[in-house]
Design a protein around this motif. Sequence first.
Motif, PDB file in Angstrom:
ATOM      1  N   ARG A  49      52.984  36.027  21.665  1.00 29.32           N
ATOM      2  CA  ARG A  49      52.135  37.194  21.950  1.00 29.32           C
ATOM      3  C   ARG A  49      50.794  36.756  22.525  1.00 29.32           C
ATOM      4  NH1 ARG A  49      54.243  38.894  16.388  1.00 29.32           N
ATOM      5  NH2 ARG A  49      56.145  40.015  16.960  1.00 29.32           N
ATOM      6  N   HIS A  50      50.287  35.639  22.019  1.00 29.48           N
ATOM      7  CA  HIS A  50      49.025  35.125  22.556  1.00 29.48           C
ATOM      8  C   HIS A  50      49.186  34.741  24.024  1.00 29.48           C
ATOM      9  CE1 HIS A  50      45.436  32.159  22.118  1.00 29.48           C
ATOM     10  NE2 HIS A  50      45.018  33.362  22.419  1.00 29.48           N
ATOM     11  N   TRP A  51      50.357  34.231  24.418  1.00 31.86           N
ATOM     12  CA  TRP A  51      50.595  33.875  25.812  1.00 31.86           C
ATOM     13  C   TRP A  51      50.601  35.107  26.713  1.00 31.86           C
ATOM     14  CZ3 TRP A  51      51.799  29.794  29.229  1.00 31.86           C
ATOM     15  CH2 TRP A  51      51.527  28.515  28.712  1.00 31.86           C
ATOM     16  N   LEU A  52      50.913  36.275  26.176  1.00 29.76           N
ATOM     17  CA  LEU A  52      50.806  37.492  26.985  1.00 29.76           C
ATOM     18  C   LEU A  52      49.353  37.717  27.386  1.00 29.76           C
ATOM     19  CD1 LEU A  52      52.115  40.011  28.211  1.00 29.76           C
ATOM     20  CD2 LEU A  52      51.809  41.158  25.998  1.00 29.76           C
ATOM     21  N   VAL A  53      48.432  37.451  26.481  1.00 30.21           N
ATOM     22  CA  VAL A  53      47.004  37.536  26.799  1.00 30.21           C
ATOM     23  C   VAL A  53      46.647  36.535  27.894  1.00 30.21           C
ATOM     24  CG1 VAL A  53      44.667  37.253  25.887  1.00 30.21           C
ATOM     25  CG2 VAL A  53      46.452  38.296  24.460  1.00 30.21           C
ATOM     26  N   LEU A  54      47.119  35.291  27.743  1.00 24.07           N
ATOM     27  CA  LEU A  54      46.824  34.254  28.734  1.00 24.07           C
ATOM     28  C   LEU A  54      47.383  34.622  30.101  1.00 24.07           C
ATOM     29  CD1 LEU A  54      47.727  31.101  26.570  1.00 24.07           C
ATOM     30  CD2 LEU A  54      45.495  32.184  26.826  1.00 24.07           C
ATOM     31  N   SER A  55      48.581  35.188  30.118  1.00 23.03           N
ATOM     32  CA  SER A  55      49.217  35.550  31.381  1.00 23.03           C
ATOM     33  C   SER A  55      48.439  36.649  32.100  1.00 23.03           C
ATOM     34  CB  SER A  55      50.656  36.005  31.124  1.00 23.03           C
ATOM     35  OG  SER A  55      51.252  36.500  32.297  1.00 23.03           O
ATOM     36  N   VAL A  56      48.104  37.721  31.379  1.00 22.79           N
ATOM     37  CA  VAL A  56      47.397  38.840  32.005  1.00 22.79           C
ATOM     38  C   VAL A  56      46.013  38.404  32.461  1.00 22.79           C
ATOM     39  CG1 VAL A  56      46.441  41.142  31.596  1.00 22.79           C
ATOM     40  CG2 VAL A  56      48.712  40.570  30.734  1.00 22.79           C
ATOM     41  N   ALA A  57      45.312  37.611  31.644  1.00 23.18           N
ATOM     42  CA  ALA A  57      43.977  37.138  32.029  1.00 23.18           C
ATOM     43  C   ALA A  57      44.049  36.267  33.281  1.00 23.18           C
ATOM     44  CB  ALA A  57      43.334  36.373  30.872  1.00 23.18           C
ATOM     45  N   THR A  58      45.058  35.398  33.361  1.00 25.86           N
ATOM     46  CA  THR A  58      45.217  34.532  34.534  1.00 25.86           C
ATOM     47  C   THR A  58      45.551  35.342  35.776  1.00 25.86           C
ATOM     48  OG1 THR A  58      45.992  32.714  33.116  1.00 25.86           O
ATOM     49  CG2 THR A  58      46.494  32.561  35.463  1.00 25.86           C
ATOM     50  N   LEU A  59      46.463  36.308  35.649  1.00 27.50           N
ATOM     51  CA  LEU A  59      46.835  37.158  36.784  1.00 27.50           C
ATOM     52  C   LEU A  59      45.619  37.905  37.327  1.00 27.50           C
ATOM     53  CD1 LEU A  59      48.680  38.786  38.654  1.00 27.50           C
ATOM     54  CD2 LEU A  59      49.368  40.156  36.686  1.00 27.50           C
ATOM     55  N   LEU A  60      44.853  38.521  36.442  1.00 23.76           N
ATOM     56  CA  LEU A  60      43.679  39.271  36.886  1.00 23.76           C
ATOM     57  C   LEU A  60      42.638  38.359  37.525  1.00 23.76           C
ATOM     58  CD1 LEU A  60      43.366  41.662  33.832  1.00 23.76           C
ATOM     59  CD2 LEU A  60      43.851  42.368  36.177  1.00 23.76           C
ATOM     60  N   ALA A  61      42.398  37.203  36.905  1.00 25.50           N
ATOM     61  CA  ALA A  61      41.396  36.280  37.448  1.00 25.50           C
ATOM     62  C   ALA A  61      41.795  35.798  38.841  1.00 25.50           C
ATOM     63  CB  ALA A  61      41.208  35.105  36.501  1.00 25.50           C
ATOM     64  N   LEU A  62      43.076  35.501  39.059  1.00 24.04           N
ATOM     65  CA  LEU A  62      43.517  35.034  40.370  1.00 24.04           C
ATOM     66  C   LEU A  62      43.473  36.150  41.415  1.00 24.04           C
ATOM     67  CD1 LEU A  62      46.456  32.661  39.395  1.00 24.04           C
ATOM     68  CD2 LEU A  62      44.289  32.018  40.451  1.00 24.04           C
ATOM     69  N   ALA A  63      43.799  37.373  41.016  1.00 22.65           N
ATOM     70  CA  ALA A  63      43.748  38.479  41.970  1.00 22.65           C
ATOM     71  C   ALA A  63      42.302  38.757  42.397  1.00 22.65           C
ATOM     72  CB  ALA A  63      44.375  39.729  41.353  1.00 22.65           C
ATOM     73  N   TYR A  64      41.399  38.806  41.433  1.00 21.14           N
ATOM     74  CA  TYR A  64      39.992  39.036  41.775  1.00 21.14           C
ATOM     75  C   TYR A  64      39.415  37.842  42.530  1.00 21.14           C
ATOM     76  CZ  TYR A  64      39.438  43.472  39.357  1.00 21.14           C
ATOM     77  OH  TYR A  64      39.521  44.798  39.007  1.00 21.14           O
ATOM     78  N   GLY A  65      39.810  36.631  42.118  1.00 21.47           N
ATOM     79  CA  GLY A  65      39.347  35.446  42.830  1.00 21.47           C
ATOM     80  C   GLY A  65      39.832  35.393  44.257  1.00 21.47           C
ATOM     81  N   THR A  66      41.025  35.944  44.514  1.00 17.38           N
ATOM     82  CA  THR A  66      41.551  36.001  45.886  1.00 17.38           C
ATOM     83  C   THR A  66      40.649  36.843  46.777  1.00 17.38           C
ATOM     84  OG1 THR A  66      43.839  35.701  45.162  1.00 17.38           O
ATOM     85  CG2 THR A  66      43.498  36.772  47.281  1.00 17.38           C
ATOM     86  N   ARG A  67      40.250  38.000  46.268  1.00 17.94           N
ATOM     87  CA  ARG A  67      39.380  38.868  47.076  1.00 17.94           C
ATOM     88  C   ARG A  67      38.042  38.176  47.356  1.00 17.94           C
ATOM     89  NH1 ARG A  67      38.082  45.327  46.166  1.00 17.94           N
ATOM     90  NH2 ARG A  67      36.102  45.392  47.288  1.00 17.94           N
ATOM     91  N   VAL A  68      37.521  37.462  46.360  1.00 21.73           N
ATOM     92  CA  VAL A  68      36.247  36.768  46.547  1.00 21.73           C
ATOM     93  C   VAL A  68      36.403  35.637  47.560  1.00 21.73           C
ATOM     94  CG1 VAL A  68      34.446  35.410  45.407  1.00 21.73           C
ATOM     95  CG2 VAL A  68      35.458  37.373  44.230  1.00 21.73           C
ATOM     96  N   GLU A  69      37.455  34.819  47.411  1.00 25.78           N
ATOM     97  CA  GLU A  69      37.645  33.697  48.326  1.00 25.78           C
ATOM     98  C   GLU A  69      37.913  34.182  49.750  1.00 25.78           C
ATOM     99  OE1 GLU A  69      39.627  29.600  47.542  1.00 25.78           O
ATOM    100  OE2 GLU A  69      41.213  30.893  48.298  1.00 25.78           O
ATOM    101  N   ASP A  70      38.729  35.224  49.899  1.00 29.22           N
ATOM    102  CA  ASP A  70      39.000  35.756  51.240  1.00 29.22           C
ATOM    103  C   ASP A  70      37.724  36.292  51.881  1.00 29.22           C
ATOM    104  OD1 ASP A  70      41.619  35.066  50.945  1.00 29.22           O
ATOM    105  OD2 ASP A  70      42.357  37.104  50.574  1.00 29.22           O
ATOM    106  N   ALA A  71      36.875  36.922  51.076  1.00 27.37           N
ATOM    107  CA  ALA A  71      35.605  37.421  51.611  1.00 27.37           C
ATOM    108  C   ALA A  71      34.690  36.266  52.006  1.00 27.37           C
ATOM    109  CB  ALA A  71      34.923  38.311  50.575  1.00 27.37           C
ATOM    110  N   ASN A  72      34.641  35.225  51.167  1.00 24.50           N
ATOM    111  CA  ASN A  72      33.802  34.064  51.492  1.00 24.50           C
ATOM    112  C   ASN A  72      34.256  33.392  52.781  1.00 24.50           C
ATOM    113  OD1 ASN A  72      32.344  34.532  49.175  1.00 24.50           O
ATOM    114  ND2 ASN A  72      33.302  32.906  47.982  1.00 24.50           N
ATOM    115  N   ASP A  73      35.578  33.282  52.986  1.00 26.05           N
ATOM    116  CA  ASP A  73      36.100  32.661  54.204  1.00 26.05           C
ATOM    117  C   ASP A  73      35.697  33.432  55.452  1.00 26.05           C
ATOM    118  OD1 ASP A  73      37.286  30.651  52.773  1.00 26.05           O
ATOM    119  OD2 ASP A  73      39.277  31.572  52.741  1.00 26.05           O
ATOM    120  N   ARG A  74      35.443  34.728  55.282  1.00 22.77           N
ATOM    121  CA  ARG A  74      35.097  35.575  56.427  1.00 22.77           C
ATOM    122  C   ARG A  74      33.622  35.945  56.440  1.00 22.77           C
ATOM    123  NH1 ARG A  74      39.914  35.517  54.868  1.00 22.77           N
ATOM    124  NH2 ARG A  74      41.660  35.758  56.300  1.00 22.77           N
TER     125      ARG A  74
END
Length: 399
Positions: free
Chosen positions: A300-325
Amino acid sequence: MRLPRECYQMRKTIETHLPHLSQPQLTGLALWVCGTIWAGSACQNAVAAALSFWGNWNRQRQYLREWLYDGSDRARPCRTELDVSLCFAPLLKWVLSWWCSNRLALAIDPTLKGDDTAAIVISVLYRGCAIPVAWRILPAKRPGGWMDPIVELLGALAPAVPGEMTVIVLCDRGLTSPKLWRQIQAQGWHPYVRYPKNITFCAEGDQRLPAQAFVSRPDTAWVGSGTAFSGARKRRCTLLVVWHADQLEPWIILTDQPPETVGVSWYALRFWIELGFKAIKSLGWQWHKTRRTDPARISRHWLVLSVATLLALAYGTRVEDANDRKLAPSNLRAPPKTPPPQYGCRYHRPVRTVSVIRYGVGWLRRLLYQGRLWRRVWLLPEPWPEPKSQLHITCHSPP
């Protein structure tokens, strides 16, 4: 327990993608994920401390702890408990709902926490990191096979993937079971499995040789179809033997894709799952510091880790894509039409100076405190790696 105002959007996001969870389960998961992001750690005390701004620390800690328990183990026993296995397909669907590609790379690998716990994990490989989407927690150093749990996990994920999507599954040398190979193929996916250098292979129209004999020096590769092994284990497949100059010995990889469609350097993507484990442990959510030993609670704790990682990578993608442009992240509101550069591959440059997950955690903290998450995020994978220009590739054609 009442959620802090700042967590309501997080709860709504989770409910959208994991609708089968009950209301208390959604509330608890939202608290865990928000606290994990604020604390930069998924350790229970750190999460409770991050949430204590909105309530008593001991009360928060007790609520978080009981969310991981079986219903019968709680202070007020009940029948309700969280079956994490029912979240695996929805988690992968969540990833694919943000996915901007028709190709998907998965990796299977175990990771250990000390001498007491082993986690067998299937992860989506993404921009130098990995998102766990299915896992099985087992006691370490105890008798028992891993293939049956892995096959079950793959079967649980199968309904989440559209039939037209190309999926490759990367496995290291410890996962060479024919049962696993057959399960991957049965789902319409393509295994890329690394084998020891002493296996034998008979190329079409040629004699049987040790696989490593197909290349003689570094910076060479050989690709061809034929038959691996012999006797009852005989298998029709494609062999890739890849020897980069910075490797001590060549990779020996078997796949079921025809030679003209395989990627000689695609197996390099598997190393991202190791970076994903670092994000779960020492460089991210600090799972290695938790003292939990019960497999059900750890799962159950890994469900927390999974959701936190997914959200962090999705938000980080928008930030990195914006920085590249050269844009502010708030001004980039749709996935870019051009693919990102190949930062994350071992054989390509430039090197990523700030990880995508680090960008995401920083911006998620800021947006959570403001109580307004972005409505549009995405996962835009990098192009799969191409071979280095100096790599000499021989493609075997039968006579």
